[in-house]
Each structure stands twice: as structure tokens, then as C-alpha cells.
Enzyme design. Sequence first.
Site, PDB file in Angstrom:
ATOM      1  N   GLY A  54      40.611 -19.100  65.124  1.00 47.32           N
ATOM      2  CA  GLY A  54      40.046 -20.331  64.589  1.00 47.32           C
ATOM      3  C   GLY A  54      38.554 -20.247  64.352  1.00 47.32           C
ATOM      4  O   GLY A  54      38.038 -19.284  63.783  1.00 47.32           O
ATOM      5  N   LYS A  67      36.410 -31.359  70.849  1.00 45.93           N
ATOM      6  CA  LYS A  67      36.992 -32.282  71.816  1.00 45.93           C
ATOM      7  C   LYS A  67      37.372 -31.594  73.121  1.00 45.93           C
ATOM      8  O   LYS A  67      38.032 -30.565  73.122  1.00 45.93           O
ATOM      9  CB  LYS A  67      38.237 -32.956  71.221  1.00 45.93           C
ATOM     10  CG  LYS A  67      37.944 -33.836  70.019  1.00 45.93           C
ATOM     11  CD  LYS A  67      39.221 -34.485  69.511  1.00 45.93           C
ATOM     12  CE  LYS A  67      38.950 -35.413  68.332  1.00 45.93           C
ATOM     13  NZ  LYS A  67      40.188 -36.050  67.833  1.00 45.93           N
ATOM     14  N   ARG A  69      44.340 -11.077  57.266  1.00 50.15           N
ATOM     15  CA  ARG A  69      45.656 -11.193  57.896  1.00 50.15           C
ATOM     16  C   ARG A  69      46.656 -10.212  57.274  1.00 50.15           C
ATOM     17  O   ARG A  69      47.562  -9.748  57.960  1.00 50.15           O
ATOM     18  CB  ARG A  69      46.161 -12.634  57.800  1.00 50.15           C
ATOM     19  CG  ARG A  69      45.415 -13.565  58.749  1.00 50.15           C
ATOM     20  CD  ARG A  69      45.981 -14.958  58.754  1.00 50.15           C
ATOM     21  NE  ARG A  69      45.325 -15.769  59.768  1.00 50.15           N
ATOM     22  CZ  ARG A  69      45.581 -17.052  59.992  1.00 50.15           C
ATOM     23  NH1 ARG A  69      46.492 -17.675  59.261  1.00 50.15           N
ATOM     24  NH2 ARG A  69      44.942 -17.716  60.936  1.00 50.15           N
ATOM     25  N   GLY A  93      45.426 -21.753  67.552  1.00 49.36           N
ATOM     26  CA  GLY A  93      46.272 -22.631  68.359  1.00 49.36           C
ATOM     27  C   GLY A  93      47.127 -21.869  69.339  1.00 49.36           C
ATOM     28  O   GLY A  93      47.290 -22.273  70.501  1.00 49.36           O
TER      29      GLY A  93
END
Length: 386
Positions: A342, A187, A35, A365
Site C-alpha cells: 500500500g 486511522k 506486479r 490489506g
Amino acid sequence: MKQSIKEVDVQGKRVLMRVDFNVPIQDGEIVDDRRIQMALPTIQSVLERGGKVTLISHLGRPSGNGFEEAFTLKPVAERLSELLGTTVAFDVPSEASVVLRENLRFDEREKAGDDAFGAMLAEGCDIYCNDAFGTAHRNHASMVAVPRHMDGKPRVAGLLLEKELQYLDETIKHAQVPFIAILGGAKVSDKLGAIDRLIGTVNTIVIGGAMAYTLLAAKGVSIGNSLVEEELLEQSREMLRKADAKGTVIQLPQDHVCATMIADDAETTIVRGNIPNGLMGLDIGPETAISFAEICKQAKTILWNGPMGVFEYEPFSFGTKGVAEAIAEATSQGAVSIVGGGDSAAAISQFGLEMQMTHISTGGGASLQMLEGKEFLSVSLLNDNV
């Protein structure tokens, strides 16, 4: 598109740059500096044109009640000094070319989006530059209050944010077909918004990971002890009906790598069709991996968000690896591949395929919310390109 840092005059100006230096640190040492590396082009663009930068970022999840040694950005300042070849002044008033302020989240006003905190951060700066896509979906003070207090001054996108917006918005809007989306993860509730928006837009949605078992259960397939979100079964059936009506094919696993536990030494069983009680589906099976790979190889635009199994454990990594390699092959043949951040980015790194993808997002996200079509206030506050 938003105005870019490369399009404004920075000579003699102080640029307040929101970056994403939320890097993993263990025992005071940076474990992965990607990053930091990805922010370098924007920083260097300012320095090379005679500007100065004040960098602001957060790190981890401190309490917000003041300094915590485990979350200090000091190791980042030291690493950034090495990468830039110049001294980075750390958290002290300075006229240095590069200043890095301490972790914003040491002050609870950052997460609260506090207006006065934003005004304090903005003081003395001539240009605001947002280069932190990973937190673009957060209405924190550094993302929203700061640009509001710099009304009338340039408020621009950094090169990294510009690239993220290009691929996650423009490229998807104008995708070449066949256009496929590969979705995985734990999920189905995490991906419902994205699936809903992609239906009718993409030709095929390939679904793996634990989220596939809620959809399989909705179709009446026995899933044994696999993860299922019972409360979403009817919504999943409706989603499958909608996809059928709009001509988007949803591909679900036909066979599975199953076990009774998640461990590197787990004893695995390949199950086709119904999974017996006592077993959990923890990865797509070999037939499914081949089928998913063939779909990837025929695509011209590929969007991937979420692994096909519990790839962190060797017995359940083969499905994710197979799909990643197929995407890499398609990319080498001219397809555009966009990988959500992610776990997907972590998998790409684990398999050594970073250089073989068109774009790997820095924000898990944020990338998912952008796929859902959500507008980011932090981005809307930037100046439009004229």
C-alpha cells in the site's frame, strides 16, 4: 510452511496459477508493471520445467455484470508476452504454453466465492498454484473454491506467496532484537489489531501519520484540527496502558509539521507539543524525524506499515522520507526490514529506495491482516510441506 511450486513435478502438466495482475492502467497503457514482473519467477519456473500455465487474475473494481473495456486484462497479456519473450494466448481456449484468462471480476460469481464458478475455472488443470498474496485475505472463487475443487491434486504456493509468508510470518516469529514496528496512516482503527498483537512482541512501536493524533489526544495533548477518532479515545488509553504493562515502548511524535490545508503550496508551521486550534498535524516534525531515525538505526528487525505524513504532498513528505532512509541505512548494516504494501510501498518507490529494503510486500490489506494474526482460508487450503 506450504508446499512450493518448485517442489512439484510440472512436466507435461497444466498449472492453474492465481496471480495478482491488478496493475494501474490509464488510457489502455500500463502505468506500473511491477506486479507482472514479480510473478515472472513462478511462471518461468513452470515453463522451464516443461509445464504450461493458465493465469487468472482480477483488475480493478468492475461491476461484475460483464465486460468493461476499462478493466480488460488485454494490455497485461501484451506486456507479459514482451517480458516472457513468447506469445501469451489471451482468453481463448488454447494449448499454448501461457494462457491468460480475462478479468475474473467481470463475473459476479468471483467475488461471491461461487462454487460452480470455481469448478469451471479448475476444469482441465492438473495443479493449482496460488501466487496472489495481495488477495490472499479474500475468500473469492479463484482463491478458495478452485483449490477445493482440486482436492487430490497438488495445491501449492507460488514463489512470491512463499516469500511473503516467510517474511510476514516466519521472520517476525523469530525476529532478532531490537525488534521495532513503525506504524502510520490515517486511522488508528485500521491498525488496532496489529498494535494489539505487536504489544509484548516488539521492543518499540513508533507511531506517526494521522493515527498518532488519536493517541496523543488520548494522552491529553491538544491536537488542534488534526484528524481524531473520538470513539477510540478510551480504547487508545487502554492500549497505551497495556503496552506499558508488557514493556513495549510506544513512541509518539513530539513535534509536527502543521498547516491549515493539504496542498503542495501549503504554508507550514513547525509546532512542538500542543497544536493550536486551526492547524492540522500533517507530518512528523524535524525533532521527531531525527528521534525515529535513531530508533530505526539501532534495530535488528524493522516492520513498517504506513507513512508518517501526507507524503504525496511535498511539504509533508520529509518525515516519511527520513524514516525510509533510516530503515535503508539500518538494512545496509544487517537489519531485516519488512515493508507492508500500500502507501508504504508507494513511499519507498517515490523515494527510490526499493532495492535497499529486505522485503516489500505486494499486499497492503493482506499484510496488515497477517500482522493481526488472522488465518487465510486461501492459504490453509494449500498442501502442507511434508
